[in-house]
Design an enzyme around this catalytic site. Structure first.
Site, mmCIF file in Angstrom:
data_model
loop_
_atom_site.group_PDB
_atom_site.id
_atom_site.type_symbol
_atom_site.label_atom_id
_atom_site.label_comp_id
_atom_site.label_asym_id
_atom_site.label_seq_id
_atom_site.Cartn_x
_atom_site.Cartn_y
_atom_site.Cartn_z
ATOM 1 N N GLU A 1 0.881 -1.170 0.000
ATOM 2 C CA GLU A 1 0.000 0.000 0.000
ATOM 3 C C GLU A 1 0.912 1.211 0.000
ATOM 4 O O GLU A 1 1.729 1.373 0.905
ATOM 5 C CB GLU A 1 -0.904 -0.057 1.226
ATOM 6 C CG GLU A 1 -2.036 0.933 1.176
ATOM 7 C CD GLU A 1 -1.884 1.998 2.207
ATOM 8 O OE1 GLU A 1 -1.308 3.051 1.840
ATOM 9 O OE2 GLU A 1 -2.316 1.792 3.338
ATOM 10 N N CYS B 1 -2.573 7.568 5.252
ATOM 11 C CA CYS B 1 -2.621 7.138 3.844
ATOM 12 C C CYS B 1 -3.810 7.768 3.131
ATOM 13 O O CYS B 1 -3.792 7.926 1.918
ATOM 14 C CB CYS B 1 -2.770 5.628 3.714
ATOM 15 S SG CYS B 1 -2.255 4.684 5.108
HETATM 16 P P1 NAP Z 1 9.676 3.499 3.411
HETATM 17 O O1 NAP Z 1 10.924 4.233 3.088
HETATM 18 O O2 NAP Z 1 8.869 2.996 2.294
HETATM 19 O O3 NAP Z 1 10.113 2.299 4.381
HETATM 20 C C1 NAP Z 1 9.154 1.374 4.920
HETATM 21 C C2 NAP Z 1 9.867 0.052 5.267
HETATM 22 O O4 NAP Z 1 10.266 -0.581 4.069
HETATM 23 C C3 NAP Z 1 11.117 0.213 6.106
HETATM 24 O O5 NAP Z 1 11.163 -0.882 7.012
HETATM 25 C C4 NAP Z 1 12.244 0.104 5.114
HETATM 26 O O6 NAP Z 1 13.359 -0.515 5.705
HETATM 27 C C5 NAP Z 1 11.671 -0.829 4.053
HETATM 28 N N1 NAP Z 1 12.159 -0.524 2.720
HETATM 29 C C6 NAP Z 1 11.943 0.627 2.042
HETATM 30 N N2 NAP Z 1 12.506 0.551 0.819
HETATM 31 C C7 NAP Z 1 13.096 -0.670 0.730
HETATM 32 C C8 NAP Z 1 13.836 -1.325 -0.285
HETATM 33 N N3 NAP Z 1 14.083 -0.745 -1.449
HETATM 34 N N4 NAP Z 1 14.293 -2.568 -0.037
HETATM 35 C C9 NAP Z 1 14.052 -3.151 1.147
HETATM 36 N N5 NAP Z 1 13.357 -2.572 2.159
HETATM 37 C C10 NAP Z 1 12.886 -1.347 1.950
HETATM 38 O O7 NAP Z 1 8.700 4.401 4.253
HETATM 39 P P2 NAP Z 1 8.932 5.318 5.537
HETATM 40 O O8 NAP Z 1 10.309 5.150 6.072
HETATM 41 O O9 NAP Z 1 7.844 4.987 6.444
HETATM 42 O O10 NAP Z 1 8.697 6.800 5.051
HETATM 43 C C11 NAP Z 1 9.298 7.362 3.937
HETATM 44 C C12 NAP Z 1 8.243 7.990 3.055
HETATM 45 O O11 NAP Z 1 7.240 7.030 2.730
HETATM 46 C C13 NAP Z 1 7.445 9.119 3.681
HETATM 47 O O12 NAP Z 1 8.089 10.356 3.598
HETATM 48 C C14 NAP Z 1 6.177 9.085 2.902
HETATM 49 O O13 NAP Z 1 6.311 9.808 1.711
HETATM 50 C C15 NAP Z 1 5.976 7.638 2.556
HETATM 51 N N6 NAP Z 1 4.946 6.954 3.370
HETATM 52 C C16 NAP Z 1 3.729 6.777 2.810
HETATM 53 C C17 NAP Z 1 2.729 6.146 3.522
HETATM 54 C C18 NAP Z 1 1.382 5.936 2.924
HETATM 55 O O14 NAP Z 1 0.525 5.447 3.582
HETATM 56 N N7 NAP Z 1 1.167 6.286 1.673
HETATM 57 C C19 NAP Z 1 2.970 5.672 4.806
HETATM 58 C C20 NAP Z 1 4.244 5.852 5.357
HETATM 59 C C21 NAP Z 1 5.226 6.481 4.611
HETATM 60 P P3 NAP Z 1 14.721 0.239 6.090
HETATM 61 O O15 NAP Z 1 14.350 1.598 6.570
HETATM 62 O O16 NAP Z 1 15.314 -0.608 7.147
HETATM 63 O O17 NAP Z 1 15.517 0.234 4.840
#
Ligand code: NAP
Length: 513
Positions: free
Chosen positions: A257, A293
């Site tokens: 999601e 979200c």
């Molecule tokens: P994220 O960067 O997508 O990370 C979420 C999880 O996925 C973390 O445990 C991360 O692990 C892992 N992950 C991310 N990319 C990966 C990859 N390429 N390979 C393996 N594992 C991966 O999200 P976030 O840290 O929560 O927030 C960053 C941005 O995501 C926010 O600024 C926002 O824009 C967006 N976000 C959107 C929603 C929504 O509902 N649409 C919700 C939350 C966040 P590691 O950190 O250990 O690498």
């Protein structure tokens, strides 16, 4: 007590040579005391092997076994609620009311899955005895990897809907904790681990791995023994994990999601009649500092004369607002970067940023919006873009130009029937949930909820990650042909020992054969 260890199939392991990381209090920017250990490749392999080895036993757990397990998780969570809430607040800076509300939502959604298991009909037992005797039901998929979400440290994380729906489906789970709330996640993992022991379940059913490196998620999703993945987070993260899963020798489903701008469409007559609209939208945009979200990131208003100036009214509502900080400085930095870009975008007719909090509003003409794809990107945080349309036809054109969304909201009056019908026809292929009143924030956990939508909102629009239907992500149909009654699962036996409502030769019935 939080120790920063990783849980590998019932054992909390400490490895002195592992990489360490800390969580940060977003209010003070101070690092918190605990050193968390990043899971090592060896720990990841052993967690996967133990989970995989437990699957034959876990997949045979009866509905009663699973109900007891989920009820024990609730009891264990309730027994640590004060410590959990305090840690949640330290790691997220979200207020106590939100913390307690999310805790209650987490235990309530576990209770919904208990109710689902008590009914048992979700296995969709279907018997057709004429011709070959065919009996079909849904069976667990196998080992599921769940990624904790940063914006919901409880309800979309370690004991959130993803994990609980997988347990309800009789699947072992490995949680990759979100590094922003590693302590909250560890406390919840301790509660689940105690429930595993109390219920005498195989310890491989649950492991909990920490880390702040993509390597952990990458290794988990690439492992051949993993059979499915649940994720909530960024588009970049979700798509990367999806691509990784499709490149495996044996591809697997990834239910990610990701981003959504959750448009709200407002007709001219609604703008005229509803004086409370701007305030309601402002509250929804800024709820949880915009980190939902379903945050409405796009308001499409039909205002041919320009007299209603919704953007100005929303700006007035956010002008003196105070909001908690965002859950992590990285998320704040990404938000600030996007706002900076928008502020300098001379195509916007208006840009307003509150001086007292992070909330901001932009306004643009529909013609500009339609010609600039960058304006359709999610700005994760308390921001919304008002798109001003000079006719209902333009409103429809904007709807037609949008990508897949979790939600779309249509606010109109009964006199708008024609335009509402056309809009609905457009939006049915764009969004998972279409609202006709109120605002999209607030997602009820019931069997009729749909929290999903066409790409890029999710990687599989056929499923939901909220509500009891979330269980269907972790199940697959298996048919038994001419199978001896004694060998059949109870759900398919002649005598219907579970007293399930089944489909037998086209009729819904609890009858025996
Ligand atoms: P994220 O960067 O997508 O990370 C979420 C999880 O996925 C973390 O445990 C991360 O692990 C892992 N992950 C991310 N990319 C990966 C990859 N390429 N390979 C393996 N594992 C991966 O999200 P976030 O840290 O929560 O927030 C960053 C941005 O995501 C926010 O600024 C926002 O824009 C967006 N976000 C959107 C929603 C929504 O509902 N649409 C919700 C939350 C966040 P590691 O950190 O250990 O690498």
């Amino acid at each position: 007590m939080i120790e920063g260890k990783n849980l590998i199939a019932g054992i909390w392991e400490s490895q002195s040579d592992s990489i360490k990381f800390k969580t940060v209090n977003p209010k003070t920017q101070q690092e918190l005391a605990v050193d968390f250990q990043q899971a090592t490749p060896d720990q990841i392999s052993r967690a996967v092997e133990a989970a995989s080895a437990s699957f034959p036993q876990v997949s045979e757990l009866t509905f009663s076994d699973r109900i007891r397990f989920l009820e024990c998780i609730v009891e264990e969570l309730e027994s640590i609620q004060p410590e959990l809430i305090a840690t949640y607040q330290l790691e997220s800076a979200l207020p106590e009311g939100r913390a307690n509300g999310e805790f209650q939502r987490t235990v309530d959604q576990i209770s919904r899955f208990v109710e689902l298991l008590k009914k048992g009909t979700f296995v969709k037992a279907t018997l057709h005895t004429a011709g070959p005797d065919l009996r079909k039901m849904l069976a667990p998929l196998g080992l599921i990897v769940i990624f904790g979400a940063s914006n919901f440290p409880l309800a979309f994380s370690t004991a959130g809907g993803d994990t609980i729906s997988a347990f309800a489906a009789a699947c072992p789970v490995i949680v990759k904790a979100h590094p922003y709330h590693a302590g909250t996640s560890e406390l919840v993992a301790q509660a689940i681990s105690k429930a595993v022991t109390r219920c005498d379940l195989p310890h491989g059913i649950f492991s909990h791995l920490g880390g702040q490196s993509h390597d952990i998620g990458g290794q988990l999703v690439s492992h051949p023994a993993v059979k499915g993945v649940g994720f909530t987070g960024s588009f970049a993260g979700g798509k990367a994990l999806y691509d990784l899963a499709q490149q495996r020798g044996q591809p697997i489903p990834v239910f990610a999601e990701m981003g959504s701008i959750n448009p709200i469409f407002i007709t001219e007559s609604k703008l005229q009649s509803d004086g409370a609209l701007a305030e309601a939208i402002a509250q929804s945009v800024t709820l949880g500092t915009g980190q939902f979200c379903t945050n409405p990131g796009l308001i499409v208003a039909c205002d041919p004369s320009g007299q209603f100036d919704l953007a100005q009214k929303i700006s007035d509502s956010i002008r003196d607002l105070e909001l908690p900080p965002m859950v992590h400085s990285n998320i704040q930095a990404q938000y600030d970067k996007q706002l900076f870009g928008l502020q300098g975008n001379d195509k916007l007719d208006k840009f307003f940023k509150s001086k007292t909090c992070a909330a901001a509003i932009g306004s643009v003409s529909a013609a500009t919006f339609l010609s600039d794809t960058s304006l359709k990107e999610e700005v994760f945080g308390p921001f919304t873009l008002v798109v001003v349309c000079n006719s209902s036809e333009v409103l429809l054109a904007v709807a037609g130009a949008l990508e897949g969304q979790l939600t779309a909201t249509v606010l109109g009056e009964s006199s708008d029937a024609t335009i509402l019908k056309s809009l609905l026809s457009q939006l049915k292929s764009k969004a998972g949930r279409i609202l006709f009143q109120g605002v999209p924030t607030g997602v009820a956990v019931t069997e009729a909820m749909q929290h999903g939508g066409p790409f890029p909102a999710t990687t599989d629009s056929r499923f939901t990650s909220v509500g009891t239907d979330a269980i269907y992500r972790w199940l697959r149909p298996v048919a038994f042909q001419d199978c001896p009654n004694a060998l059949l699962p109870d759900a398919l036996k002649d005598e219907n020992p579970l007293n399930l409502l089944r489909t037998v030769n086209g009729e819904f019935t609890t009858a025996t054969l």
